[in-house]
Design a protein around this motif. Structure first.
Motif, PDB file in Angstrom:
ATOM      1  N   ILE A   7      44.791  77.100  19.810  1.00 23.82           N
ATOM      2  CA  ILE A   7      45.100  76.264  20.969  1.00 23.82           C
ATOM      3  C   ILE A   7      46.250  76.876  21.774  1.00 23.82           C
TER       4      ILE A   7
ATOM      5  N   LEU B 283      43.050  67.089  24.328  1.00 25.82           N
ATOM      6  CA  LEU B 283      41.644  67.296  24.666  1.00 25.82           C
ATOM      7  C   LEU B 283      41.414  67.222  26.179  1.00 25.82           C
ATOM      8  N   THR B 284      42.092  66.289  26.833  1.00 21.60           N
ATOM      9  CA  THR B 284      41.976  66.185  28.288  1.00 21.60           C
ATOM     10  C   THR B 284      42.501  67.440  28.970  1.00 21.60           C
TER      11      THR B 284
ATOM     12  N   LEU C 178      42.756  70.519  27.711  1.00 22.13           N
ATOM     13  CA  LEU C 178      41.878  71.664  27.465  1.00 22.13           C
ATOM     14  C   LEU C 178      40.653  71.632  28.382  1.00 22.13           C
ATOM     15  N   GLY C 179      40.119  70.431  28.608  1.00 22.32           N
ATOM     16  CA  GLY C 179      38.986  70.308  29.524  1.00 22.32           C
ATOM     17  C   GLY C 179      39.357  70.696  30.945  1.00 22.32           C
TER      18      GLY C 179
ATOM     19  N   THR D 148      39.664  74.482  31.336  1.00 21.71           N
ATOM     20  CA  THR D 148      38.367  75.155  31.422  1.00 21.71           C
ATOM     21  C   THR D 148      37.766  75.019  32.820  1.00 21.71           C
TER      22      THR D 148
ATOM     23  N   CYS E 160      48.665  72.452  25.958  1.00 21.50           N
ATOM     24  CA  CYS E 160      48.629  73.299  24.759  1.00 21.50           C
ATOM     25  C   CYS E 160      50.030  73.755  24.385  1.00 21.50           C
TER      26      CYS E 160
ATOM     27  N   GLY F  22      38.523  78.502  26.763  1.00 12.18           N
ATOM     28  CA  GLY F  22      38.843  77.081  26.909  1.00 12.18           C
ATOM     29  C   GLY F  22      37.772  76.191  26.322  1.00 12.18           C
TER      30      GLY F  22
ATOM     31  N   TRP G 138      38.260  73.745  23.049  1.00  3.06           N
ATOM     32  CA  TRP G 138      38.022  72.303  23.231  1.00  3.06           C
ATOM     33  C   TRP G 138      37.063  71.783  22.175  1.00  3.06           C
TER      34      TRP G 138
ATOM     35  N   LEU H 255      38.057  69.086  19.313  1.00  2.00           N
ATOM     36  CA  LEU H 255      37.309  67.834  19.233  1.00  2.00           C
ATOM     37  C   LEU H 255      36.855  67.557  17.803  1.00  2.00           C
TER      38      LEU H 255
END
Length: 394
Positions: A13, A74-75, A77-78, A81, A110, A169, A173, A177
């Motif tokens: 990460i 998680l948000t 990382l999205g 990407t 991150c 990315g 992710w 997850l």
């Protein structure tokens, strides 16, 4: 017992954002020519990335303290990407800058949260050694990114570099997850601006915290000065290309990795402050060699990159320990302290990155002189923090 995410996952990460930041660096002169932009304009893709990382980390800390680490990470990382895909499809410098901003905004989660997660799970005693593994992972990303980016630029054009970040990315992710648990049991009870400002005020109230942060920020500033100016020095003064830059920069990044790895090995044998002092002294030696070669007009690929490798080796020794000591110096939440530290470092980096074109208009010796001043400031700041820490524990 708190859930324990794999250190390998946290390291992966942590690699996402530095990979995205550094892979594009060797391609910046070619991107400027392709997009009909001058150096100061294309430099904004680097400056705004750092500035957005800074602001993002400032926001990420309180958000993660309120919502939890997993959801915010998680948000982010999205978003990272999506920003990478946007930059990959850019057909103008404005669109490229927007993509870089989105990329950095997601990547900031991150950088801020990996440190906080380690402290959540392993506590203050166990954090320094594991922080070294994370810094080593960042060093790996920094090592491979300019080399890969330089060759991708040479073979497929600068746009292709961003597809690397899209892949990275998306992969991270999916792994997060599946494998990343929530590690924070204590949540902040407020997201109001007043509460956030009060938490940052509490953190800034610790002079010990500020001393350690200034120490690690000063050495980081030397790196930002180098990475912002060296692609143009290689291209304009040494007659090199992006692939040569990437290959030589690999030495600098491997030195950072070696220093970070050694930091993890020595964590049990030496104190945090001894490691910081040793690293800062080595960085000062590297900066002095770089300055000396420039004054003697002996600048070459080896004369440019090898002294910087020594400086960055010292940074690898000092950085994980200084970061851990800074966060541990604050009585506030780890997320807030970590986010504020990242903000301070990256705002400094953004300011330096945009200053580089101005310095390049004069001469490279001026840049190397600024690099020399950086570890001196780091030593003075660390001595101040070390003295306060000793008085506090006495």
């Amino acid at each position: 017992m708190k859930p324990t995410p794999p250190v390998a996952l946290l390291a992966l990460i942590a690699m996402a954002s530095p990979l995205a930041l550094n892979a594009f660096v060797p391609a910046m002169p070619d991107a400027a020519a392709a997009l009909d932009a001058d150096i100061a304009t294309i430099q904004l893709t680097f400056t705004f990335y750092l500035l957005t990382l800074a602001i993002g980390q400032l926001i990420t800390g309180p958000l993660a303290d309120y919502f939890g680490r997993r959801q915010v990470l998680l948000t982010g990382l999205g978003l990272h990407t999506v920003g990478s895909l946007f930059a990959a499809s850019a057909d103008g410098v404005d669109m490229l800058i927007v993509g870089r901003v989105l990329q950095a905004l997601g990547g900031s989660t991150c950088m801020a949260l990996v440190r906080a997660i380690i402290l959540d799970v392993h506590g203050r005693q166990g954090a320094a050694g594991r922080m070294g593994y994370v810094v080593m992972a960042i060093a790996i990303a920094q090592a491979i990114a300019p080399t890969i980016g330089g060759y991708l630029n040479l073979w497929s054009g600068w746009n292709s570099i961003f597809y690397l970040s899209v892949f990275m990315g998306a992969l991270v992710w999916l792994l997060a997850l599946r494998m990343l648990p929530e590690t924070s049991n204590v949540r902040s009870d407020s997201l109001h601006l007043r509460g956030i400002l009060e938490r940052y005020r509490d953190v800034l109230g610790s002079r010990q915290y500020l001393g350690y942060v200034l120490s690690t920020t000063a050495v980081a500033a030397a790196f930002y000065l180098f990475v912002g100016s060296s692609p143009y020095i290689v291209t304009d003064q040494l007659g090199g290309n992006s692939a040569q830059f990437g290959s030589w920069f690999l030495i600098v990044s491997l030195a950072f990795m070696a220093g970070s790895f050694l930091s993890t090995r020595l964590a049990q044998a030496f104190s945090v402050d001894q490691m910081i002092l040793s690293g800062n002294l080595i960085s000062l030696l590297g900066a002095a060699l770089l300055m000396g070669l420039s004054v003697l007009h002996q600048l070459s690929f080896a004369g440019l990159f090898l002294p910087m490798a020594l400086l960055i080796f010292g940074r690898g020794l000092s950085q994980p320990n200084a970061q851990s000591a800074a966060i541990n110096s604050s009585d506030s939440s780890a997320g807030t302290a970590s986010g504020l530290m990242g903000f301070i470092q990256l705002v400094t980096g953004a300011a330096i990155a945009q200053l580089v074109p101005v310095l390049l208009e004069h001469n490279t010796t001026l840049i190397f002189g600024c690099i020399l001043v950086a570890p001196i400031i780091a030593l003075l700041a660390h001595f101040s923090a070390w003295h306060r820490r000793h008085d506090r524990t006495a």
